[in-house]
Design a protein around this motif. Structure first.
Motif, PDB file in Angstrom:
ATOM      1  N   LEU A  13       0.819  -1.202   0.000  1.00 42.83           N
ATOM      2  CA  LEU A  13       0.000   0.000   0.000  1.00 42.83           C
ATOM      3  C   LEU A  13       0.853   1.251   0.000  1.00 42.83           C
ATOM      4  N   TYR A 115      -3.495   3.348   5.045  1.00 40.61           N
ATOM      5  CA  TYR A 115      -2.905   3.768   3.766  1.00 40.61           C
ATOM      6  C   TYR A 115      -3.712   4.935   3.198  1.00 40.61           C
ATOM      7  N   GLY A 117      -5.930   7.150   0.559  1.00 38.04           N
ATOM      8  CA  GLY A 117      -6.926   6.958  -0.504  1.00 38.04           C
ATOM      9  C   GLY A 117      -7.772   5.718  -0.341  1.00 38.04           C
ATOM     10  N   TYR A 126     -18.422  11.115  -2.108  1.00 34.97           N
ATOM     11  CA  TYR A 126     -19.699  10.649  -2.656  1.00 34.97           C
ATOM     12  C   TYR A 126     -20.880  11.052  -1.767  1.00 34.97           C
ATOM     13  N   ARG A 161     -16.396  11.052 -12.273  1.00 35.37           N
ATOM     14  CA  ARG A 161     -15.704   9.805 -12.643  1.00 35.37           C
ATOM     15  C   ARG A 161     -16.578   8.598 -12.323  1.00 35.37           C
ATOM     16  N   ALA A 186      -9.116  -2.421  -8.084  1.00 37.39           N
ATOM     17  CA  ALA A 186      -9.112  -1.419  -7.001  1.00 37.39           C
ATOM     18  C   ALA A 186     -10.516  -0.830  -6.863  1.00 37.39           C
ATOM     19  N   GLY A 188     -12.608  -0.467  -4.414  1.00 37.78           N
ATOM     20  CA  GLY A 188     -13.075   0.302  -3.254  1.00 37.78           C
ATOM     21  C   GLY A 188     -14.433  -0.231  -2.816  1.00 37.78           C
ATOM     22  N   LEU A 210     -12.310  -6.331  -7.716  1.00 42.81           N
ATOM     23  CA  LEU A 210     -11.106  -6.738  -6.984  1.00 42.81           C
ATOM     24  C   LEU A 210     -10.537  -5.574  -6.180  1.00 42.81           C
ATOM     25  N   ASP A 211     -10.181  -5.828  -4.947  1.00 38.86           N
ATOM     26  CA  ASP A 211      -9.516  -4.811  -4.125  1.00 38.86           C
ATOM     27  C   ASP A 211      -8.672  -5.529  -3.079  1.00 38.86           C
ATOM     28  N   GLN A 212      -7.596  -4.870  -2.676  1.00 39.50           N
ATOM     29  CA  GLN A 212      -6.720  -5.493  -1.676  1.00 39.50           C
ATOM     30  C   GLN A 212      -7.252  -5.358  -0.257  1.00 39.50           C
ATOM     31  N   ASP A 213      -8.237  -4.468  -0.058  1.00 32.87           N
ATOM     32  CA  ASP A 213      -8.661  -4.152   1.311  1.00 32.87           C
ATOM     33  C   ASP A 213      -9.841  -5.052   1.710  1.00 32.87           C
ATOM     34  N   SER A 216     -13.165  -3.269   2.401  1.00 33.56           N
ATOM     35  CA  SER A 216     -13.911  -2.832   1.205  1.00 33.56           C
ATOM     36  C   SER A 216     -14.558  -4.024   0.518  1.00 33.56           C
ATOM     37  N   GLY A 234      -7.864  -9.123  -3.519  1.00 32.74           N
ATOM     38  CA  GLY A 234      -6.611  -9.377  -4.234  1.00 32.74           C
ATOM     39  C   GLY A 234      -5.936  -8.080  -4.618  1.00 32.74           C
ATOM     40  N   SER A 255     -10.068   2.946 -11.459  1.00 32.37           N
ATOM     41  CA  SER A 255     -10.154   4.375 -11.122  1.00 32.37           C
ATOM     42  C   SER A 255      -9.673   4.542  -9.687  1.00 32.37           C
TER      43      SER A 255
HETATM   44  C1  LIG Z   1      -9.105   5.851  -4.089  1.00 36.93           C
HETATM   45  S1  LIG Z   1      -9.801   4.248  -3.822  1.00 36.93           S
HETATM   46  C2  LIG Z   1     -10.741   4.084  -5.311  1.00 36.93           C
HETATM   47  C3  LIG Z   1     -11.971   3.258  -5.125  1.00 36.93           C
HETATM   48  C4  LIG Z   1     -12.899   3.219  -6.335  1.00 36.93           C
HETATM   49  N1  LIG Z   1     -12.257   2.623  -7.491  1.00 36.93           N
HETATM   50  C5  LIG Z   1     -13.431   4.588  -6.663  1.00 36.93           C
HETATM   51  O1  LIG Z   1     -13.095   5.114  -7.742  1.00 36.93           O
HETATM   52  O2  LIG Z   1     -14.190   5.120  -5.854  1.00 36.93           O
HETATM   53  C6  LIG Z   1      -8.369   3.269  -4.122  1.00 36.93           C
HETATM   54  C7  LIG Z   1      -8.558   1.786  -3.906  1.00 36.93           C
HETATM   55  O3  LIG Z   1      -7.403   1.133  -4.419  1.00 36.93           O
HETATM   56  C8  LIG Z   1      -7.147  -0.010  -3.633  1.00 36.93           C
HETATM   57  N2  LIG Z   1      -5.738  -0.386  -3.862  1.00 36.93           N
HETATM   58  C9  LIG Z   1      -4.635   0.355  -3.633  1.00 36.93           C
HETATM   59  N3  LIG Z   1      -3.531  -0.317  -3.992  1.00 36.93           N
HETATM   60  C10 LIG Z   1      -3.942  -1.525  -4.460  1.00 36.93           C
HETATM   61  C11 LIG Z   1      -3.279  -2.656  -4.961  1.00 36.93           C
HETATM   62  N4  LIG Z   1      -1.967  -2.668  -5.068  1.00 36.93           N
HETATM   63  N5  LIG Z   1      -4.026  -3.721  -5.333  1.00 36.93           N
HETATM   64  C12 LIG Z   1      -5.390  -3.700  -5.234  1.00 36.93           C
HETATM   65  N6  LIG Z   1      -6.072  -2.638  -4.756  1.00 36.93           N
HETATM   66  C13 LIG Z   1      -5.361  -1.568  -4.381  1.00 36.93           C
HETATM   67  C14 LIG Z   1      -7.435   0.462  -2.228  1.00 36.93           C
HETATM   68  O4  LIG Z   1      -7.699  -0.614  -1.361  1.00 36.93           O
HETATM   69  C15 LIG Z   1      -8.650   1.369  -2.456  1.00 36.93           C
HETATM   70  O5  LIG Z   1      -9.859   0.672  -2.259  1.00 36.93           O
END
Ligand SMILES: C[S@@+](CC[C@H](N)C(=O)[O-])C[C@H]1O[C@@H](n2cnc3c(N)ncnc32)[C@H](O)[C@@H]1O
Length: 348
Positions: A13, A115, A117, A126, A161, A186, A188, A210-213, A216, A234, A255
């Motif tokens: 992150l 981390y 964002g 939102y 967006r 990613a 979110g 897919l998201d790492q968190d 979320s 992931g 995004s």
């Molecule tokens: C700014 S949020 C964007 C969420 C959503 N896409 C949106 O536009 O509202 C960034 C997301 O990226 C994810 N993220 C950051 N680095 C990542 C990685 N290496 N692999 C997967 N997800 C990642 C975070 O967990 C977070 O949910």
């Protein structure tokens, strides 16, 4: 801040420190002490005035607008190393206690998920009910500041967006029919899915998010239970290694991710996403644009650093990840030019 390990490798992150190392690489630059002294004086003037105005109960919207604009100007003029030094100075200034009363600024600065964002932060933009408690416990000054930050140009662009993404999903569903498959990287909280007609009307085959968190991913699983949305915990690196065997898609998009990835990882990810497209499939990636007015405020009081990109930066990623003649590509800005979009269609 938690003690999560951070880097820009697509797995770990992002912190302001890792971003700073990316944008202000000391390899070819040295801190200019004279420049720093001058910039420091200018910054002190701006912040001291803001502090005084808060004490005198001046209109908070006026104070934050003026401060954000002045920080933007100082940031443009400063070399990367000097700007990094100024960030630390601004964060330690007494005026920061006022700005951090804004619940959006406070969440960004405190980074409760460890981390920068996170998806909850985007929920302040939102206006989602998930942040209602945080807003309710804010001071009147914090609420007045939030009135400004939630409608700052960058926030307006983030809401646009989200709507652009919904529109693409619905258009793809319309043109591909019920076999349409979507991949969000990613994801979110996947707020763009809330308004998708195609999803509501059951006109998609699957929508992988897919998201790492894990928080979320849990939120997506709860909000979209019973739909075709498949939450997958992931990372970008898992995408590189095909860990989840995700398959092929008509539309893949990211995004709020490329803003944290350096060019090397961005090109690698774009190439991989192109591989995951069916013929005639579309890949979209969004990035905050260079020179947004709120960049200085975000990096100082929100402690939220982003890799801002120009149109040419987006083209460099596209050219680095695709073969001529195999794709159709375009780069376009959103309405207020705070976010830039790269769009690539796979021809075969
Ligand atoms: C700014 S949020 C964007 C969420 C959503 N896409 C949106 O536009 O509202 C960034 C997301 O990226 C994810 N993220 C950051 N680095 C990542 C990685 N290496 N692999 C997967 N997800 C990642 C975070 O967990 C977070 O949910």
């Amino acid at each position: 801040m938690s003690s999560v390990e951070f880097s820009m490798d697509g797995q770990s992150l992002i912190t302001p420190e890792s971003m700073a190392a990316e944008v202000a690489s000391p390899a070819n630059s040295q801190l200019n002490e004279t420049e720093l002294a001058l910039a420091r004086t200018e910054l002190a003037l701006v912040l001291n005035i803001a502090n005084q105005q808060f004490e005198q109960k001046t209109d908070p919207a006026m104070i934050i607008a003026r401060t954000a604009s002045a920080l933007h100007t100082i940031r443009i003029k400063s070399s990367p190393l000097v700007w990094q030094a100024l960030i630390a100075i601004a964060q330690a200034h007494p005026v920061s206690q006022y700005f951090r009363q804004d619940p959006f600024t406070r969440w960004s600065y405190d980074k409760p998920r460890g981390y920068s964002g996170d998806a909850q932060l985007l929920d302040f933009i939102y206006g989602h009910e998930s942040v209602a408690d945080e807003i309710a416990r804010s001071t009147p000054l914090g609420l007045a500041l939030y009135d400004y930050t939630k409608d700052a140009s960058s926030s307006v662009a983030v809401r646009e967006r989200r709507d652009i993404l919904t529109q693409y999903v619905d258009e793809i569903a319309g043109s591909r029919g019920p076999q349409a498959e979507i991949l969000t990287i990613a994801a979110g909280h996947l707020r763009e899915a809330n308004r998708s007609k195609a999803l509501a009307e059951g006109r998609l085959k699957r929508w992988v998010a897919l998201d790492q968190d894990p928080i979320s991913i849990g939120s997506i699983a709860r909000d979209f239970a019973g739909t075709c949305i498949e939450p997958v915990e992931g990372s970008v690196r898992d995408v590189f290694t095909d860990r989840h065997n995700l398959g092929k898609f008509d539309f893949v998009y990211a995004s709020g991710l490329y803003d944290y990835l350096n060019d090397k990882v961005s090109i690698k990810l774009t190439r991989k996403c192109m591989d995951m497209l069916k013929p005639n499939g579309v890949f979209l990636f969004a990035n905050f644009a260079e020179d947004i007015i709120v960049d200085g405020y975000m990096e100082t009081f929100m402690n939220w650093a982003l890799l801002l990109r120009t149109e040419e930066d987006m083209w460099r990623i596209i050219r680095g990840s695709t073969e001529e003649g195999q794709v159709e590509a375009q780069v376009r800005f959103g309405a207020n030019r705070n976010i830039v979009y790269g769009l690539i269609r796979k021809l075969s």
